[in-house]
Design an enzyme around this catalytic site. Structure first.
Site, mmCIF file in Angstrom:
data_model
loop_
_atom_site.group_PDB
_atom_site.id
_atom_site.type_symbol
_atom_site.label_atom_id
_atom_site.label_comp_id
_atom_site.label_asym_id
_atom_site.label_seq_id
_atom_site.Cartn_x
_atom_site.Cartn_y
_atom_site.Cartn_z
ATOM 1 N N GLU A 76 0.925 -1.241 -0.007
ATOM 2 C CA GLU A 76 0.075 0.176 -0.016
ATOM 3 C C GLU A 76 0.755 1.219 -0.110
ATOM 4 O OE1 GLU A 76 -3.082 -0.251 2.777
ATOM 5 O OE2 GLU A 76 -3.504 2.117 2.741
ATOM 6 N N LYS A 254 -7.268 -0.713 11.777
ATOM 7 C CA LYS A 254 -6.678 -1.109 10.318
ATOM 8 C C LYS A 254 -5.388 -0.292 9.980
ATOM 9 C CE LYS A 254 -6.421 -1.670 5.760
ATOM 10 N NZ LYS A 254 -5.629 -0.468 4.697
ATOM 11 N N ASP A 270 5.508 -13.873 12.311
ATOM 12 C CA ASP A 270 4.255 -14.421 11.864
ATOM 13 C C ASP A 270 3.030 -13.412 12.102
ATOM 14 O OD1 ASP A 270 1.784 -15.841 11.978
ATOM 15 O OD2 ASP A 270 2.463 -17.749 13.031
ATOM 16 N N HIS A 368 -2.858 10.333 -0.924
ATOM 17 C CA HIS A 368 -2.918 9.163 -1.704
ATOM 18 C C HIS A 368 -2.744 9.501 -3.210
ATOM 19 C CE1 HIS A 368 -5.035 6.004 1.113
ATOM 20 N NE2 HIS A 368 -3.805 6.761 1.807
HETATM 21 C C1 MEV Z 1 -5.878 3.372 5.126
HETATM 22 O O1 MEV Z 1 -5.267 2.276 4.608
HETATM 23 C C2 MEV Z 1 -5.801 3.427 6.611
HETATM 24 C C3 MEV Z 1 -6.819 4.703 7.245
HETATM 25 O O2 MEV Z 1 -8.368 4.403 6.753
HETATM 26 C C4 MEV Z 1 -6.828 4.691 8.662
HETATM 27 C C5 MEV Z 1 -7.716 5.457 9.487
HETATM 28 O O3 MEV Z 1 -9.043 5.713 8.965
HETATM 29 O O4 MEV Z 1 -7.525 5.704 10.454
HETATM 30 C C6 MEV Z 1 -6.426 5.944 6.650
#
Ligand code: MEV
Length: 417
Positions: A76, A254, A270, A368
Site C-alpha cells: 500500500e 486497520k 508470523d 494518496h
Molecule cells: C488506510 O489504509 C488506513 C486509514 O483508513 C486508517 C484510518 O482511517 O484511521 C487511513
C-alpha cells in the site's frame, strides 16, 4: 533532497554512509536477491514460485531516545509515507516512549472428561515440580538459555479442565518451544488423569503488553489550512469516536496494523499470530476498542497511547531462514525481542497519528493521489526529479498512464528544445 526523492541506489548509499546499513546488506537489497530455491521449497508445501513485495523503511523513528530505521514490507503506497510523517511529528516532540512487560507465552492443555476438577487441580498443584522437570527435559536448550516453563495454572472454562503453562521463550517468538513443552506435559497429564488431552498448544492470546506513548505540542501539528490546536482537538474527538463506534474503531485499528503488519512481515515474524492476538485484545472488554487513544491534557498537549500484545521473536523459524528478514533485523537494529516490540508499537502509534491528522485535516485522498501520481510517473519511465515534475503535471488531468506518458514526453521535449 528528501529521502523519498532520492533514487533507490542513492537511498541505499545514504543508509550505508550513515552507518545504518552494511555494504553487504545494501548489495543484497540492490540485487533484489530472491529466496534460495531450497529455502523457498522448504518453507511451503506445493511451492510454485516466489511472490515479491516491496521493502522500504520508515525513517528516523525515535523510541526511548534512540533513532530507528524501520524496515516495512507492504503493497500500500501511502503506508510508509504516513509512518515516516508520523515519525517526523513524534521526533519534533521528543519521540515515543515505550515499555513492555516480560516476554512470556502461554500454552494450554485441555481435558474434556474430568469428573472431579477440584481433585485434579489439587493433583496438578501438588505435582507441579514434576511437570517442571518434564518441561525441562522436553526442551533443555531453552532452560540453558535461562527460559522455559515458569509457572503452571489451572482453570475450568465451561465444562473443560485446563492447565495453562507460562513459558519464557527468551529471544524466540515461542510457538515451537511452547508446543514442544505442552505436548510433553500433556503426555504426563494424560497418565495422571487417565485420558488423552483434547488439545495441547500455545495460545496466540497474550498477556504480555507493549505500551507506546507520545506527548505532542499541538503547534507541531498544523497543516497548510488548519491550525495545530484545532487539529489536536479533532484528533482527540476522532479517537473518542472510535471508543463508542465499532465501525470507526475497526478502521482506526486497520490503519495501525498497516504499519505493524508491514514491520512484522519484514522482520520475518508470523503476522497472523500478531493479528489474532491484537484483535482479541481489542475486543477483550466486550466492545471492540481502538488500540491507540488520544486525549488533550489540561495544559493543551495531545497525548497518544497505544497498548497491544506483540507475539514476536528475533530468532528461530522463518526469521532465521529468510535472508531478507535477517537484513531487516540488522537495519531495524532489533537486538532483542523487547526492542522489536517497542519499535513496532511506536510505529503503530505514529502510523495512527499520521492517519488521524490527515483525516481531520485535508483528508487522506490528497496524499494518496500524490503517491498514485508518483507511482504512475515511475511506471512510465520518469527518473530522478522527473518523478515529482510528472506527478505535479498530473494534478489537473486524469491520473492514468496515457496522461503520465504525455506529461513526461512534454517535459522531455521542453528540456531538449
Ligand atoms: C488506510 O489504509 C488506513 C486509514 O483508513 C486508517 C484510518 O482511517 O484511521 C487511513
Amino acid at each position: 533532497m528528501k529521502f523519498y526523492q532520492l533514487t533507490r541506489a542513492q537511498r541505499l548509499a545514504a543508509l550505508v554512509n550513515a552507518g545504518q546499513l552494511s555494504d553487504a546488506d545494501a548489495a543484497f537489497l540492490a540485487a533484489d536477491t530472491p529466496l534460495p530455491a531450497a529455502v523457498a521449497a522448504s518453507l511451503t508445501e506445493n511451492q510454485l514460485g516466489q511472490f515479491a513485495l516491496p521493502l522500504g523503511i520508515a525513517r528516523d523513528l525515535r523510541v526511548n531516545g534512540v533513532t530507528y530505521q524501520v524496515p516495512m514490507v507492504t503493497e500500500e503506497p501511502s503506508v510508509i509515507a504516513a509512518a515516516s510523517n508520523g515519525a517526523r511529528l513524534a521526533a519534533l516532540n521528543g519521540g515515543v516512549q515505550a515499555t513492555t512487560t516480560p516476554h512470556l507465552v502461554e500454552g494450554e492443555i485441555v481435558f474434556e472428561h474430568v469428573a472431579d476438577p477440584v481433585a485434579a487441580a489439587k493433583l496438578v498443584r501438588a505435582r507441579t515440580a514434576e511437570l517442571m522437570a518434564v518441561a525441562a527435559a522436553a526442551h533443555p536448550s531453552i532452560v540453558r538459555r535461562g527460559g522455559g516453563l515458569q509457572a503452571v495454572r489451572v482453570s475450568t472454562p465451561g465444562r473443560f479442565f485446563k492447565v495453562t503453562l507460562v513459558v519464557a521463550p527468551q529471544a524466540a517468538m515461542g510457538a515451537n518451544i511452547v508446543n514442544t513443552i505442552a505436548e510433553a506435559v500433556a503426555a504426563t497429564l494424560t497418565v495422571w488423569l487417565a485420558q488423552p488431552a483434547l488439545v495441547a498448544i500455545l495460545t496466540n492470546a497474550s498477556a504480555q503488553l507493549t505500551t507506546a506513548t507520545v506527548v505532542l505540542d499541538p503547534a507541531t501539528l498544523g497543516t497548510k489550512t488548519t491550525d495545530g490546536s484545532a487539529i489536536a482537538a479533532r484528533i482527540a474527538a476522532l479517537s473518542e469516536l472510535a471508543t463508542c463506534d465499532v465501525a470507526r474503531a475497526v478502521t482506526h485499528n486497520k490503519g495501525i496494523m498497516n504499519g505493524i503488519d508491514a514491520a512484522i512481515l519484514a522482520s520475518g515474524n508470523d503476522t497472523r499470530a500478531v493479528e489474532a492476538g491484537v484483535q482479541a485484545f481489542a475486543a477483550a472488554s466486550g466492545q471492540y476498542q481502538p488500540l491507540a487513544q488520544w486525549h488533550l491534557t489540561a495544559t493543551g498537549t495531545l497525548v497518544g497511547e497505544l497498548k497491544l500484545p506483540l507475539q514476536v521473536g528475533v530468532v528461530g523459524g522463518a526469521i532465521s531462514a529468510l535472508p531478507a528478514a535477517q537484513v531487516a533485523q540488522r537495519l531495524g537494529g532489533y537486538k532483542d525481542v523487547v526492542t522489536l516490540q517497542q519499535v513496532v508499537a511506536a510505529l503503530g502509534l505514529v502510523q495512527n497519528l499520521a492517519a488521524l491528522r490527515a483525516l481531520v485535516g485535508p483528508g487522506i485522498q490528497a496524499g494518496h493521489m500524490t503517491l498514485q501520481a508518483r507511482a504512475l510517473a515511475i511506471a512510465v519511465g520518469a527518473q530522478g526529479d522527473e518523478i515529482n515534475r510528472v506527478a505535479a503535471g498530473l494534478a489537473t488531468v486524469p491520473k492514468d498512464r496515457a496522461h503520465a506518458q504525455a506529461v513526461l514526453a512534454a517535459l522531455r521535449k521542453d528540456e531538449t528544445t
